[in-house]
Design a protein around this motif. Structure first.
Motif, PDB file in Angstrom:
ATOM      1  N   ARG A   1     -60.237  55.046  66.004  1.00  0.00           N
ATOM      2  CA  ARG A   1     -61.164  54.490  65.020  1.00  0.00           C
ATOM      3  C   ARG A   1     -62.020  55.586  64.393  1.00  0.00           C
ATOM      4  O   ARG A   1     -62.333  55.539  63.196  1.00  0.00           O
ATOM      5  CB  ARG A   1     -62.053  53.425  65.670  1.00  0.00           C
ATOM      6  CG  ARG A   1     -61.332  52.110  65.964  1.00  0.00           C
ATOM      7  CD  ARG A   1     -62.332  51.013  66.271  1.00  0.00           C
ATOM      8  NE  ARG A   1     -63.150  51.311  67.437  1.00  0.00           N
ATOM      9  CZ  ARG A   1     -62.826  51.013  68.691  1.00  0.00           C
ATOM     10  NH1 ARG A   1     -61.678  50.393  68.935  1.00  0.00           N
ATOM     11  NH2 ARG A   1     -63.635  51.306  69.681  1.00  0.00           N
ATOM     12  N   SER A   2     -62.394  56.566  65.203  1.00  0.00           N
ATOM     13  CA  SER A   2     -63.203  57.669  64.678  1.00  0.00           C
ATOM     14  C   SER A   2     -62.414  58.483  63.664  1.00  0.00           C
ATOM     15  O   SER A   2     -62.959  58.907  62.631  1.00  0.00           O
ATOM     16  CB  SER A   2     -63.681  58.577  65.823  1.00  0.00           C
ATOM     17  OG  SER A   2     -64.510  57.851  66.722  1.00  0.00           O
ATOM     18  N   LEU A   3     -61.134  58.711  63.926  1.00  0.00           N
ATOM     19  CA  LEU A   3     -60.289  59.419  62.962  1.00  0.00           C
ATOM     20  C   LEU A   3     -60.158  58.611  61.676  1.00  0.00           C
ATOM     21  O   LEU A   3     -60.124  59.182  60.574  1.00  0.00           O
ATOM     22  CB  LEU A   3     -58.903  59.698  63.564  1.00  0.00           C
ATOM     23  CG  LEU A   3     -58.858  60.703  64.724  1.00  0.00           C
ATOM     24  CD1 LEU A   3     -57.442  60.813  65.280  1.00  0.00           C
ATOM     25  CD2 LEU A   3     -59.349  62.073  64.282  1.00  0.00           C
ATOM     26  N   ASP A   4     -60.083  57.286  61.805  1.00  0.00           N
ATOM     27  CA  ASP A   4     -60.043  56.433  60.610  1.00  0.00           C
ATOM     28  C   ASP A   4     -61.319  56.595  59.785  1.00  0.00           C
ATOM     29  O   ASP A   4     -61.278  56.673  58.549  1.00  0.00           O
ATOM     30  CB  ASP A   4     -59.883  54.960  61.007  1.00  0.00           C
ATOM     31  CG  ASP A   4     -58.479  54.650  61.529  1.00  0.00           C
ATOM     32  OD1 ASP A   4     -57.554  55.423  61.211  1.00  0.00           O
ATOM     33  OD2 ASP A   4     -58.324  53.646  62.250  1.00  0.00           O
ATOM     34  N   GLU A   5     -62.457  56.631  60.473  1.00  0.00           N
ATOM     35  CA  GLU A   5     -63.736  56.773  59.768  1.00  0.00           C
ATOM     36  C   GLU A   5     -63.835  58.133  59.076  1.00  0.00           C
ATOM     37  O   GLU A   5     -64.341  58.240  57.954  1.00  0.00           O
ATOM     38  CB  GLU A   5     -64.899  56.609  60.752  1.00  0.00           C
ATOM     39  CG  GLU A   5     -65.059  55.187  61.302  1.00  0.00           C
ATOM     40  CD  GLU A   5     -66.201  55.097  62.297  1.00  0.00           C
ATOM     41  OE1 GLU A   5     -67.273  55.663  62.008  1.00  0.00           O
ATOM     42  OE2 GLU A   5     -66.026  54.480  63.363  1.00  0.00           O
ATOM     43  N   VAL A   6     -63.335  59.164  59.753  1.00  0.00           N
ATOM     44  CA  VAL A   6     -63.334  60.505  59.157  1.00  0.00           C
ATOM     45  C   VAL A   6     -62.499  60.501  57.877  1.00  0.00           C
ATOM     46  O   VAL A   6     -62.897  61.042  56.843  1.00  0.00           O
ATOM     47  CB  VAL A   6     -62.787  61.542  60.160  1.00  0.00           C
ATOM     48  CG1 VAL A   6     -62.464  62.854  59.461  1.00  0.00           C
ATOM     49  CG2 VAL A   6     -63.791  61.775  61.282  1.00  0.00           C
ATOM     50  N   HIS A   7     -61.320  59.863  57.929  1.00  0.00           N
ATOM     51  CA  HIS A   7     -60.443  59.819  56.755  1.00  0.00           C
ATOM     52  C   HIS A   7     -61.079  59.010  55.630  1.00  0.00           C
ATOM     53  O   HIS A   7     -60.975  59.375  54.449  1.00  0.00           O
ATOM     54  CB  HIS A   7     -59.088  59.235  57.129  1.00  0.00           C
ATOM     55  CG  HIS A   7     -58.122  59.197  55.988  1.00  0.00           C
ATOM     56  ND1 HIS A   7     -57.979  58.096  55.170  1.00  0.00           N
ATOM     57  CD2 HIS A   7     -57.272  60.128  55.503  1.00  0.00           C
ATOM     58  CE1 HIS A   7     -57.076  58.351  54.248  1.00  0.00           C
ATOM     59  NE2 HIS A   7     -56.628  59.576  54.424  1.00  0.00           N
ATOM     60  N   THR A   8     -61.717  57.918  55.975  1.00  0.00           N
ATOM     61  CA  THR A   8     -62.361  57.086  54.951  1.00  0.00           C
ATOM     62  C   THR A   8     -63.456  57.864  54.228  1.00  0.00           C
ATOM     63  O   THR A   8     -63.603  57.780  53.005  1.00  0.00           O
ATOM     64  CB  THR A   8     -62.953  55.812  55.588  1.00  0.00           C
ATOM     65  OG1 THR A   8     -61.900  55.072  56.218  1.00  0.00           O
ATOM     66  CG2 THR A   8     -63.631  54.947  54.548  1.00  0.00           C
ATOM     67  N   TYR A   9     -64.233  58.640  54.990  1.00  0.00           N
ATOM     68  CA  TYR A   9     -65.292  59.427  54.372  1.00  0.00           C
ATOM     69  C   TYR A   9     -64.708  60.548  53.510  1.00  0.00           C
ATOM     70  O   TYR A   9     -65.234  60.865  52.434  1.00  0.00           O
ATOM     71  CB  TYR A   9     -66.197  60.041  55.452  1.00  0.00           C
ATOM     72  CG  TYR A   9     -67.349  60.838  54.899  1.00  0.00           C
ATOM     73  CD1 TYR A   9     -68.525  60.214  54.496  1.00  0.00           C
ATOM     74  CD2 TYR A   9     -67.247  62.224  54.763  1.00  0.00           C
ATOM     75  CE1 TYR A   9     -69.587  60.950  53.967  1.00  0.00           C
ATOM     76  CE2 TYR A   9     -68.294  62.967  54.232  1.00  0.00           C
ATOM     77  CZ  TYR A   9     -69.462  62.325  53.844  1.00  0.00           C
ATOM     78  OH  TYR A   9     -70.502  63.054  53.320  1.00  0.00           O
ATOM     79  N   GLY A  10     -63.607  61.133  53.981  1.00  0.00           N
ATOM     80  CA  GLY A  10     -62.983  62.270  53.300  1.00  0.00           C
ATOM     81  C   GLY A  10     -62.930  63.464  54.232  1.00  0.00           C
ATOM     82  O   GLY A  10     -63.975  64.094  54.482  1.00  0.00           O
ATOM     83  N   CYS A  11     -61.743  63.746  54.752  1.00  0.00           N
ATOM     84  CA  CYS A  11     -61.600  64.827  55.744  1.00  0.00           C
ATOM     85  C   CYS A  11     -62.046  66.168  55.172  1.00  0.00           C
ATOM     86  O   CYS A  11     -62.809  66.908  55.806  1.00  0.00           O
ATOM     87  CB  CYS A  11     -60.139  64.923  56.208  1.00  0.00           C
ATOM     88  SG  CYS A  11     -59.477  63.376  56.870  1.00  0.00           S
ATOM     89  N   ASP A  12     -61.568  66.475  53.978  1.00  0.00           N
ATOM     90  CA  ASP A  12     -61.877  67.774  53.375  1.00  0.00           C
ATOM     91  C   ASP A  12     -63.368  67.871  53.043  1.00  0.00           C
ATOM     92  O   ASP A  12     -63.994  68.912  53.259  1.00  0.00           O
ATOM     93  CB  ASP A  12     -61.049  67.983  52.100  1.00  0.00           C
ATOM     94  CG  ASP A  12     -59.581  67.631  52.319  1.00  0.00           C
ATOM     95  OD1 ASP A  12     -59.102  67.851  53.442  1.00  0.00           O
ATOM     96  OD2 ASP A  12     -58.940  67.135  51.382  1.00  0.00           O
ATOM     97  N   LEU A  13     -63.926  66.787  52.523  1.00  0.00           N
ATOM     98  CA  LEU A  13     -65.344  66.768  52.165  1.00  0.00           C
ATOM     99  C   LEU A  13     -66.214  66.962  53.403  1.00  0.00           C
ATOM    100  O   LEU A  13     -67.172  67.744  53.392  1.00  0.00           O
ATOM    101  CB  LEU A  13     -65.683  65.446  51.472  1.00  0.00           C
ATOM    102  CG  LEU A  13     -67.156  65.211  51.120  1.00  0.00           C
ATOM    103  CD1 LEU A  13     -67.639  66.258  50.116  1.00  0.00           C
ATOM    104  CD2 LEU A  13     -67.347  63.796  50.571  1.00  0.00           C
ATOM    105  N   LEU A  14     -65.879  66.258  54.487  1.00  0.00           N
ATOM    106  CA  LEU A  14     -66.674  66.341  55.713  1.00  0.00           C
ATOM    107  C   LEU A  14     -66.661  67.761  56.268  1.00  0.00           C
ATOM    108  O   LEU A  14     -67.699  68.314  56.625  1.00  0.00           O
ATOM    109  CB  LEU A  14     -66.143  65.346  56.747  1.00  0.00           C
ATOM    110  CG  LEU A  14     -66.907  65.277  58.077  1.00  0.00           C
ATOM    111  CD1 LEU A  14     -68.358  64.875  57.841  1.00  0.00           C
ATOM    112  CD2 LEU A  14     -66.234  64.286  59.030  1.00  0.00           C
ATOM    113  N   LEU A  15     -65.473  68.373  56.323  1.00  0.00           N
ATOM    114  CA  LEU A  15     -65.372  69.728  56.863  1.00  0.00           C
ATOM    115  C   LEU A  15     -66.165  70.709  56.017  1.00  0.00           C
ATOM    116  O   LEU A  15     -66.913  71.538  56.555  1.00  0.00           O
ATOM    117  CB  LEU A  15     -63.899  70.137  56.944  1.00  0.00           C
ATOM    118  CG  LEU A  15     -63.491  71.445  57.664  1.00  0.00           C
ATOM    119  CD1 LEU A  15     -63.712  72.671  56.810  1.00  0.00           C
ATOM    120  CD2 LEU A  15     -64.228  71.598  59.003  1.00  0.00           C
ATOM    121  N   SER A  16     -66.035  70.614  54.691  1.00  0.00           N
ATOM    122  CA  SER A  16     -66.732  71.574  53.830  1.00  0.00           C
ATOM    123  C   SER A  16     -68.248  71.395  53.922  1.00  0.00           C
ATOM    124  O   SER A  16     -69.000  72.381  53.901  1.00  0.00           O
ATOM    125  CB  SER A  16     -66.265  71.422  52.380  1.00  0.00           C
ATOM    126  OG  SER A  16     -66.551  70.125  51.882  1.00  0.00           O
TER     127      SER A  16
END
Length: 547
Positions: free
Chosen positions: A100-115
């Motif tokens: 579920r946490s990976l789903d939330e990360v993807h929903t927010y935007g993986c690239d955006l979150l990391l940057s």
């Protein structure tokens, strides 16, 4: 201290090892809080998404070769109150929570979150971002993926495999790191069949505005895939340093010109270079022909193997040639000439023509027996073509760097040093693909979760890079060293080696008559020295005075 059974109510031993260092860095840079602020908190959750991601990072940097689905097993004998907070238990890191946490990360935007996280961490750590090193790699996946209904998810498919596993589907990861410590600045996952040229074109376009409006100069560094005619329009607006691909004919011409002119400038004992100003792909550039002794040694080894292979092949060719009969001597010589023109590293040393007479009658011929026809056989001896081999070694010992950055901004030496930092990006990929890292746990089936996991892996690399940078800076600042793998002093150890040194540290908790006593065991002089170099927060975890 010996305790009688009637006095001892319980005793527990938990493995701490190097995980206290990792957890301290995660807390110190605020990764959990930053993720929770972006993904949100939920009333019913016992651990937050930020803590779940931190758990995945700890699992990956635990180098336990344990899939993420077994994270509860990994944390079963760890002091989670030290690594996280009181009340956190291993069972909370189950595969449902992680998924579920990976789903939330993807929903927010993986690239955006990391940057966003990388931007804050780099500011916190004072990471210099002048040189930005860009590269890509592919991650092979086993098993069948479940097609994702999310149109924004990447396509897990076959493509050019840098793992040399074309039979497996894959995803492509783009990574940009700083030269200062190899800290990831951004990452992006791509479809499995995406080419490097496409990735670099889009990244160059995306970086134009970012780097242009940066308060301090920032330059893009990449390998030869960046330099493509279709990408020239974007490169013109960037300050770039790249290797010019050998597939361009002009590269061999430029190297040949440099070798002929022989006006080398010495950079150090191992490296020399020549500068050339030119306009290529419509971009005014400075090209540096770089000759390195390390490349010369590699070239010598490569050419030696190529010579052996060619010698084996030409021996077979000569065997078949010598079995032929020609009507005229010239035809035999021409056949040998055609064959020798195909050789790269050998030449004909000598040749002999052998005459074969065919008589008009059967039986043993006499001097008076009439000759019906004469055919010719050719035999040849070969030797290495010393001059061509020498020239090939000289060419292969050179490579060409191109940049559009003016000399007043970056000297020739700084351009070469900037390109050499490309090893940081390559080293980051080696780290992510280490079999003991959790790359082997790409067990998730949904492409959106694979994207999330690739982001978490890059975040783990960020934590690792920051911790290694801190340690090396502390050693340099205090003019200290620690023993390396062969017991020699070093002030630039790899964090991986330091993690191995810290193995065997445990927290022992003894409960007697309702009172709990804690003791950190497994410490020695070297471990204590290393832990103190990481600062006060780490010392608190390992119950050490920070002085």
């Amino acid at each position: 201290m010996q305790l009688g059974e009637e006095q001892m109510e319980s005793i527990s031993v938990e493995r701490l090892d190097h995980l206290g260092v990792v957890a301290s860095v995660i807390k110190d840079v605020g990764i959990i809080e930053m993720i929770d602020a972006r993904l949100g908190l939920h009333d019913q959750e016992e651990i937050t998404a930020g803590e779940a991601v931190a758990g995945m990072i700890l699992n990956g940097l635990g180098f336990s070769n344990r899939p993420l689905s077994l994270t509860p097993q990994f944390f079963a004998n760890k002091p989670l109150d030290l690594l996280f907070r009181p009340g956190v238990c291993a069972d909370l890191f189950n595969r449902f929570k992680l998924g579920r946490s990976l789903d939330e990360v993807h929903t927010y935007g993986c690239d955006l979150l990391l940057s966003e996280l990388a931007l804050v961490v780099c500011a916190h750590e004072g990471v210099e971002q002048r040189f930005n090193h860009l590269d890509t790699t592919s991650f092979s996946l086993t098993g069948d993926d479940i097609p994702d209904s999310d149109e924004h998810a990447i396509a897990i498919t076959h493509g050019y495999s840098k793992d040399h596993r074309p039979d497996l589907k894959q995803a492509v990861l783009e990574l940009m790191v700083s030269q200062d410590g190899g800290v990831p600045l951004l990452s992006k996952s791509w479809d499995g069949n995406t080419s490097d040229t496409q990735v670099f074109q889009e990244r160059a376009q995306a970086l134009m505005e970012t780097l242009k409006h940066s308060p301090s100069p920032r330059y893009l560094v990449a390998d030869s895939k960046l330099y493509h005619e279709d990408n020239a329009a974007h490169l013109q607006s960037l300050g770039f340093i790249t290797r010019i691909p050998n597939t361009l004919k002009v590269v061999s011409q430029v190297i040949g010109q440099a070798l002929e002119m022989d006006r080398w400038q010495r950079l150090d004992e191992q490296t020399r270079y020549q500068r050339l100003e030119l306009c290529h792909f419509g971009i005014e550039q400075r090209w540096l022909v770089v000759h390195s002794e390390a490349a010369a040694l590699r070239a010598e080894a490569t050419l030696s193997k190529a010579q052996e292979r060619e010698h084996e092949a030409l021996q077979k060719q000569l065997f078949h040639l010598q079995a032929q009969r020609f009507e005229m001597p010239q035809l035999a010589q021409e056949a040998l000439s055609v064959l020798s023109k195909k050789w790269t590293y050998h030449q004909v040393e000598s040749s002999q023509l052998i005459e074969h007479k065919r008589y008009a009658t059967k039986g043993r011929p006499t001097p008076d027996t009439p000759v019906k026809a004469i055919t010719w056989q050719i035999q040849a001896q070969v030797r290495p073509d010393v001059e061509r081999i020498r020239q090939a070694k000289q060419y292969k010992a050179c490579f060409v760097l191109g940049t559009n950055i003016e000399v007043k901004q970056l000297s020739d030496a700084e351009v070469i040093a900037g390109y050499k930092g490309q090893a940081h990006a390559e080293g980051g990929f080696r780290f992510l693909k280490d079999p003991l890292f959790f790359v082997s746990s790409l067990f998730v089936k949904k492409p959106c979760r694979i994207q999330g996991l690739l982001m978490v892996m890059t975040l783990a690399l960020l934590v690792y890079s920051v911790a290694q940078r801190r340690l090396r800076q502390a050693l340099a600042r205090q003019n200290e060293t620690i023993p390396n793998q062969i017991h020699q002093p070093t002030n630039r150890p790899t964090l991986r080696w330091v993690f191995q040194v810290l193995e065997g540290i445990e927290r022992v908790r003894v409960r007697i008559e309702g009172k709990v006593q804690e003791l950190i065991t497994g410490l020695n002089e070297v471990k204590i020295k290393i832990l103190r170099l990481f600062g006060e927060r780490v010392c608190q975890v390992y119950q050490l005075p920070s002085g």
